[in-house]
Scaffold this active site. Structure first.
Site, PDB file in Angstrom:
ATOM      1  N   HIS A 241      -7.289   0.918  -6.380  1.00 33.56           N
ATOM      2  CA  HIS A 241      -7.462   0.007  -5.244  1.00 33.56           C
ATOM      3  C   HIS A 241      -8.120  -1.285  -5.763  1.00 33.56           C
ATOM      4  O   HIS A 241      -9.259  -1.597  -5.428  1.00 33.56           O
ATOM      5  CB  HIS A 241      -8.329   0.678  -4.177  1.00 33.56           C
ATOM      6  CG  HIS A 241      -8.286   0.000  -2.837  1.00 33.56           C
ATOM      7  ND1 HIS A 241      -7.514  -1.110  -2.574  1.00 33.56           N
ATOM      8  CD2 HIS A 241      -8.949   0.278  -1.678  1.00 33.56           C
ATOM      9  CE1 HIS A 241      -7.700  -1.480  -1.313  1.00 33.56           C
ATOM     10  NE2 HIS A 241      -8.555  -0.665  -0.754  1.00 33.56           N
TER      11      HIS A 241
ATOM     12  N   ARG B 169     -13.280  -9.141   2.234  1.00 31.20           N
ATOM     13  CA  ARG B 169     -11.903  -8.784   1.898  1.00 31.20           C
ATOM     14  C   ARG B 169     -10.943  -9.927   2.250  1.00 31.20           C
ATOM     15  O   ARG B 169      -9.963 -10.164   1.557  1.00 31.20           O
ATOM     16  CB  ARG B 169     -11.477  -7.503   2.641  1.00 31.20           C
ATOM     17  CG  ARG B 169     -12.210  -6.233   2.271  1.00 31.20           C
ATOM     18  CD  ARG B 169     -11.873  -5.765   0.869  1.00 31.20           C
ATOM     19  NE  ARG B 169     -10.453  -5.679   0.617  1.00 31.20           N
ATOM     20  CZ  ARG B 169      -9.653  -4.667   0.987  1.00 31.20           C
ATOM     21  NH1 ARG B 169     -10.165  -3.623   1.616  1.00 31.20           N
ATOM     22  NH2 ARG B 169      -8.365  -4.680   0.706  1.00 31.20           N
TER      23      ARG B 169
ATOM     24  N   ASP C 236     -17.477   6.312  -1.393  1.00 32.06           N
ATOM     25  CA  ASP C 236     -16.171   6.258  -0.711  1.00 32.06           C
ATOM     26  C   ASP C 236     -15.974   7.617  -0.060  1.00 32.06           C
ATOM     27  O   ASP C 236     -16.710   8.575  -0.360  1.00 32.06           O
ATOM     28  CB  ASP C 236     -15.072   5.984  -1.770  1.00 32.06           C
ATOM     29  CG  ASP C 236     -13.672   5.902  -1.168  1.00 32.06           C
ATOM     30  OD1 ASP C 236     -13.551   5.720   0.066  1.00 32.06           O
ATOM     31  OD2 ASP C 236     -12.689   6.039  -1.926  1.00 32.06           O
TER      32      ASP C 236
ATOM     33  N   ARG D 164       0.870  -1.191   0.000  1.00 35.78           N
ATOM     34  CA  ARG D 164       0.000   0.000   0.000  1.00 35.78           C
ATOM     35  C   ARG D 164       0.895   1.225   0.000  1.00 35.78           C
ATOM     36  O   ARG D 164       1.731   1.392   0.895  1.00 35.78           O
ATOM     37  CB  ARG D 164      -0.909  -0.001   1.237  1.00 35.78           C
ATOM     38  CG  ARG D 164      -1.636   1.314   1.433  1.00 35.78           C
ATOM     39  CD  ARG D 164      -2.765   1.210   2.440  1.00 35.78           C
ATOM     40  NE  ARG D 164      -3.861   0.429   1.915  1.00 35.78           N
ATOM     41  CZ  ARG D 164      -5.109   0.486   2.371  1.00 35.78           C
ATOM     42  NH1 ARG D 164      -5.415   1.292   3.371  1.00 35.78           N
ATOM     43  NH2 ARG D 164      -6.052  -0.267   1.842  1.00 35.78           N
TER      44      ARG D 164
ATOM     45  N   GLN E  34      -9.815  -4.079  -3.440  1.00 35.51           N
ATOM     46  CA  GLN E  34     -11.141  -3.741  -2.920  1.00 35.51           C
ATOM     47  C   GLN E  34     -12.218  -4.090  -3.953  1.00 35.51           C
ATOM     48  O   GLN E  34     -13.249  -4.671  -3.620  1.00 35.51           O
ATOM     49  CB  GLN E  34     -11.187  -2.241  -2.591  1.00 35.51           C
ATOM     50  CG  GLN E  34     -12.526  -1.770  -2.067  1.00 35.51           C
ATOM     51  CD  GLN E  34     -12.851  -2.319  -0.686  1.00 35.51           C
ATOM     52  OE1 GLN E  34     -12.051  -2.231   0.215  1.00 35.51           O
ATOM     53  NE2 GLN E  34     -14.034  -2.900  -0.533  1.00 35.51           N
TER      54      GLN E  34
ATOM     55  N   CYS F 235     -16.502   1.106   0.597  1.00 33.96           N
ATOM     56  CA  CYS F 235     -15.285   0.317   0.846  1.00 33.96           C
ATOM     57  C   CYS F 235     -14.823   0.440   2.293  1.00 33.96           C
ATOM     58  O   CYS F 235     -14.096  -0.416   2.776  1.00 33.96           O
ATOM     59  CB  CYS F 235     -14.185   0.745  -0.113  1.00 33.96           C
ATOM     60  SG  CYS F 235     -13.814   2.505  -0.074  1.00 33.96           S
TER      61      CYS F 235
HETATM   62  N1   CP Z   1     -11.183  -0.528   2.390  1.00 34.88           N
HETATM   63  C1   CP Z   1      -9.912  -0.495   2.820  1.00 34.88           C
HETATM   64  O1   CP Z   1      -8.961  -0.682   2.051  1.00 34.88           O
HETATM   65  O2   CP Z   1      -9.805  -0.287   4.160  1.00 34.88           O
HETATM   66  P1   CP Z   1      -8.463  -0.059   4.978  1.00 34.88           P
HETATM   67  O3   CP Z   1      -7.922   1.297   4.577  1.00 34.88           O
HETATM   68  O4   CP Z   1      -8.887  -0.110   6.410  1.00 34.88           O
HETATM   69  O5   CP Z   1      -7.485  -1.133   4.629  1.00 34.88           O
HETATM   70  N1  NVA Z   2     -10.142   6.468  -1.375  1.00 38.03           N
HETATM   71  C1  NVA Z   2      -9.796   6.014  -0.061  1.00 38.03           C
HETATM   72  C2  NVA Z   2      -9.922   4.529   0.024  1.00 38.03           C
HETATM   73  C3  NVA Z   2      -9.673   3.982   1.401  1.00 38.03           C
HETATM   74  C4  NVA Z   2      -9.791   2.488   1.431  1.00 38.03           C
HETATM   75  C5  NVA Z   2      -8.383   6.464   0.285  1.00 38.03           C
HETATM   76  O1  NVA Z   2      -7.487   6.346  -0.560  1.00 38.03           O
HETATM   77  O2  NVA Z   2      -8.172   6.942   1.408  1.00 38.03           O
END
Ligand code: CP
Ligand code: NVA
Length: 303
Positions: free
Chosen positions: A121, A286, A218, A94, A124, A258
């Protein structure tokens, strides 16, 4: 997401079902294998899903915050990737800029899984697609999805590409100044032409929601965008998923997010906690989806 074919996505979804059903020797599938998990941004669901997925498959997860690694002190992505490739069997990462991930992948000889970048992402979306199938059944056409919110964030981009690959009806509603990345949009439109997907881009949430089977949202302020929060809250006010918007959707419509959610910002608390919300099933999936992604990389993956 656009790098996967419809066949690839189908394979991951069917492996997700297999992971959720359990059994079949899955607890030995990653025996003797180590998976590095690198988190340069916060995570609750993804981190839990990755760690527990590796453990359920009988492998070993090695988790680091990016800042603890030499990457944070200037070792190049590609050099780091050469090192990781000698110690572990896959990396789930990430990060911020998507270019970091691409540079890392260019030096890696092992699978590199994007567990969120500023651009995409995909993990997800794979879990979301599974959840939609679980809810609506696997036969026939995909239910239509209305994504309401930030058209330029990672979730919107992965939805566009995923829907385009699968030939889905996806409507995106976003404020004018928060539109999809130009390159991602072009790529999605090209994929949609080949698959027959219907992609609708609008600034009107009602137009997107009308008759849709899934209302998806989101956060309005993604990780790293905190400095623009006040302006974003002003611009997005009209884009909340609430009972009024849900009233325009199809009779069988569900609401997805998400997570993490900001109740009464992008989603009203009553809808988030209401009967049509499937956000908790979505989050729980997930885990199985990550198990499936790892299995696909080791057993069935071609890239
Ligand atoms: N939806 C998602 O990726 O959540 P987190 O940021 O908690 O991993
Ligand atoms: N768009 C959000 C997704 C979190 C899972 C972010 O990047 O913070």
């Amino acid at each position: 997401m656009g790098d996967l074919s419809a066949k690839d996505i189908g394979a991951v979804l069917s492996l997700t079902g297999r992971a959720k059903r359990g059994g079949g020797g899955l607890n030995r599938a990653l025996a003797g294998k180590a998976v590095a998990l690198i988190f340069e941004k916060s995570s609750t669901r993804t981190r839990l899903a990755c760690e527990v997925a590796v453990s359920r498959l009988g492998g070993k997860a090695v988790t680091s915050a990016g800042a603890d690694l030499q990457i944070g002190r200037g070792e190049t992505m590609a050099d780091s990737a050469r090192i990781f490739s000698r110690f572990v069997d896959a990396v789930c990462w990430r990060t911020t800029g998507h270019d970091r991930l691409e540079e890392f992948a260019s030096g890696a000889s092992i699978p590199v899984i994007n567990t969120l970048s500023d651009l995409e992402h995909p993990c997800q979306i794979l879990a979301d697609l599974f959840t939609i199938r679980e809810r609506f059944g696997a036969g026939g056409r995909w239910p239509s999805v209305a994504y309401i919110g930030d058209g330029g964030n990672n979730m919107a981009h992965s939805w566009m590409l995923g829907a385009a690959v699968l030939g889905m009806d996806l409507r995106l509603a976003y404020p004018q100044n928060y539109q999809p990345d130009h390159t991602v949009r072009g790529r999605a439109l090209k994929l949609a032409k080949a698959s027959g997907a219907k992609l609708t881009f609008t600034n009107e949430p009602a137009e997107a929601a009308k008759g849709a089977d899934v209302l998806y949202t989101d956060v309005w302020v993604s990780m790293g965008q905190e400095a623009g929060r006040a302006e974003r809250l002003r611009q997005f006010r009209r884009y909340q998923v609430n009972a009024k918007l849900l009233g325009l959707a199809s009779a069988r419509a569900v609401v997805m997010h998400c997570l993490p959610a900001h109740r009464d910002e992008e989603i009203s608390a009553d809808v988030m906690d209401g009967k049509r919300s499937i956000v908790w099933d979505q989050a729980g999936n997930r885990l199985f989806s990550h198990m499936a992604t790892l299995l696909w990389c080791f057993e069935g993956g071609t890239r």
